[in-house]
Design a protein around this motif. Structure first.
Motif, short mmCIF file in Angstrom:
data_model
loop_
_atom_site.label_atom_id
_atom_site.label_comp_id
_atom_site.label_asym_id
_atom_site.label_seq_id
_atom_site.Cartn_x
_atom_site.Cartn_y
_atom_site.Cartn_z
N THR A 24 23.82 19.30 -34.25
CA THR A 24 25.19 19.50 -34.73
C THR A 24 25.47 18.67 -35.98
O THR A 24 26.10 19.15 -36.93
N TYR A 25 25.00 17.45 -35.98
CA TYR A 25 25.32 16.52 -37.07
C TYR A 25 24.53 16.85 -38.33
O TYR A 25 25.08 16.88 -39.44
N THR A 26 23.24 17.10 -38.17
CA THR A 26 22.42 17.39 -39.35
C THR A 26 22.81 18.72 -39.97
O THR A 26 22.75 18.87 -41.20
N ARG A 27 23.24 19.67 -39.16
CA ARG A 27 23.70 20.95 -39.72
C ARG A 27 25.00 20.76 -40.50
O ARG A 27 25.21 21.40 -41.54
N LEU A 28 25.85 19.86 -40.02
CA LEU A 28 27.08 19.56 -40.77
C LEU A 28 26.73 18.92 -42.11
O LEU A 28 27.30 19.28 -43.15
N TRP A 29 25.80 17.97 -42.11
CA TRP A 29 25.42 17.32 -43.36
C TRP A 29 24.85 18.33 -44.36
O TRP A 29 25.17 18.30 -45.54
N SER A 30 24.01 19.23 -43.86
CA SER A 30 23.44 20.26 -44.73
C SER A 30 24.54 21.15 -45.30
O SER A 30 24.52 21.49 -46.50
N LYS A 31 25.50 21.52 -44.46
CA LYS A 31 26.59 22.38 -44.92
C LYS A 31 27.42 21.69 -45.99
O LYS A 31 27.84 22.31 -46.98
N LEU A 32 27.67 20.40 -45.80
CA LEU A 32 28.43 19.65 -46.81
C LEU A 32 27.70 19.68 -48.16
O LEU A 32 28.32 19.86 -49.21
#
Length: 261
Positions: A24-32
């Protein structure tokens, strides 16, 4: 014509293992990294550079620091070869005057509070990165006010990232169960921070929050909390704060991430 101002981020970086995982967290960082305006440079205030005095990386090629122990070999093999920016370091020196800034030419680099996030956000490592240390001798209000001095960087296209954890008590973590129900004090502390984020008032309540019972339990040391105060110092009148994640994992580690602007 109104000048565009770069958003700013506080990111709960959590375990170094996030670098190797898809969650969840790494996908958020990638999206940012994909959706934010492309920065001209990045400034990271990482919990892991906690110093006597205020330092900035001022080398042309900061090294990748693997500042953790007991993790898989593949984690130590990762390099994040972003170049530095001596020009950005010099601009920070001007902005925070009369605070004495010490230019670090060879001692530090990018620690995992920095590259662990950026490896997901900007995997090509093609944006210059500078780190600013956290002066362990100073008060919470001092760090907030230093953040205020850095607002001009947002107008210059610099993405400022505070990297820490809103709740960070490793000794009381449930290492076996990431989904365990958080401690009541961890929830209470997190809720207090969230409430302050949504307020239009200066966050003076946060200058002393670590002296409360919930604050002492949430932060045996203040290093992972202080980067959030820099971010709140960057907030301009009328800007909203967007809460992007508010999970607490392993009972006492908050992954809260929020965006200003």
């Amino acid at each position: 014509m109104e000048t565009k101002i770069m958003p700013a981020l506080f990111i709960g970086h959590g375990s170094p293992m996030n670098v190797l995982e898809d969650n969840t967290y790494t996908r958020l960082w990638s999206k940012l990294g994909e959706t934010l305006p492309q920065p001209k440079a990045i400034l990271v205030i990482s919990a892991h550079w906690y110093t006597d005095g205020t330092y900035v990386t001022a080398m042309s090629q900061p090294k990748t620091i693997h500042d953790f122990y007991g993790f898989p070999p593949e984690l130590y093999a990762i390099e994040y070869p972003a170049r530095g920016s001596i020009g950005l370091a010099a601009l920070i020196e001007d902005l925070i005057d009369p605070i004495k800034l010490k230019l670090d030419m060879d001692q530090w680099g990018l620690d995992h509070g920095s590259w662990g996030i950026l490896e997901k956000m900007y995997p090509n490592a093609n944006i210059p990165v500078v780190q600013l240390s956290i002066d362990a001798r100073q008060s919470a209000q001092w760090h907030f006010e230093l953040g205020q001095k850095l607002v001009e960087l947002r107008k210059e296209g610099v993405l400022i990232i505070g990297s820490g954890n809103i709740v960070h008590n490793l000794r009381m973590m449930d290492w076996q169960n990431s989904d365990a129900t958080p401690y009541p004090w961890a929830l209470s502390f997190s809720e207090a921070i969230e409430s302050s984020l949504q307020s239009d008032k200066e966050p003076t309540d946060l200058f002393t929050i670590l002296s409360t019972e919930e604050g002492r339990l949430s932060h045996p040391t203040p290093d992972h909390f202080l980067p959030a105060l820099y971010l709140l110092g960057l907030k301009q009148e009328g800007e909203k704060v967007t809460l992007l994640n508010n999970n607490i994992v392993n009972k006492s580690l908050s992954m809260m991430t929020f965006q200003i602007g």
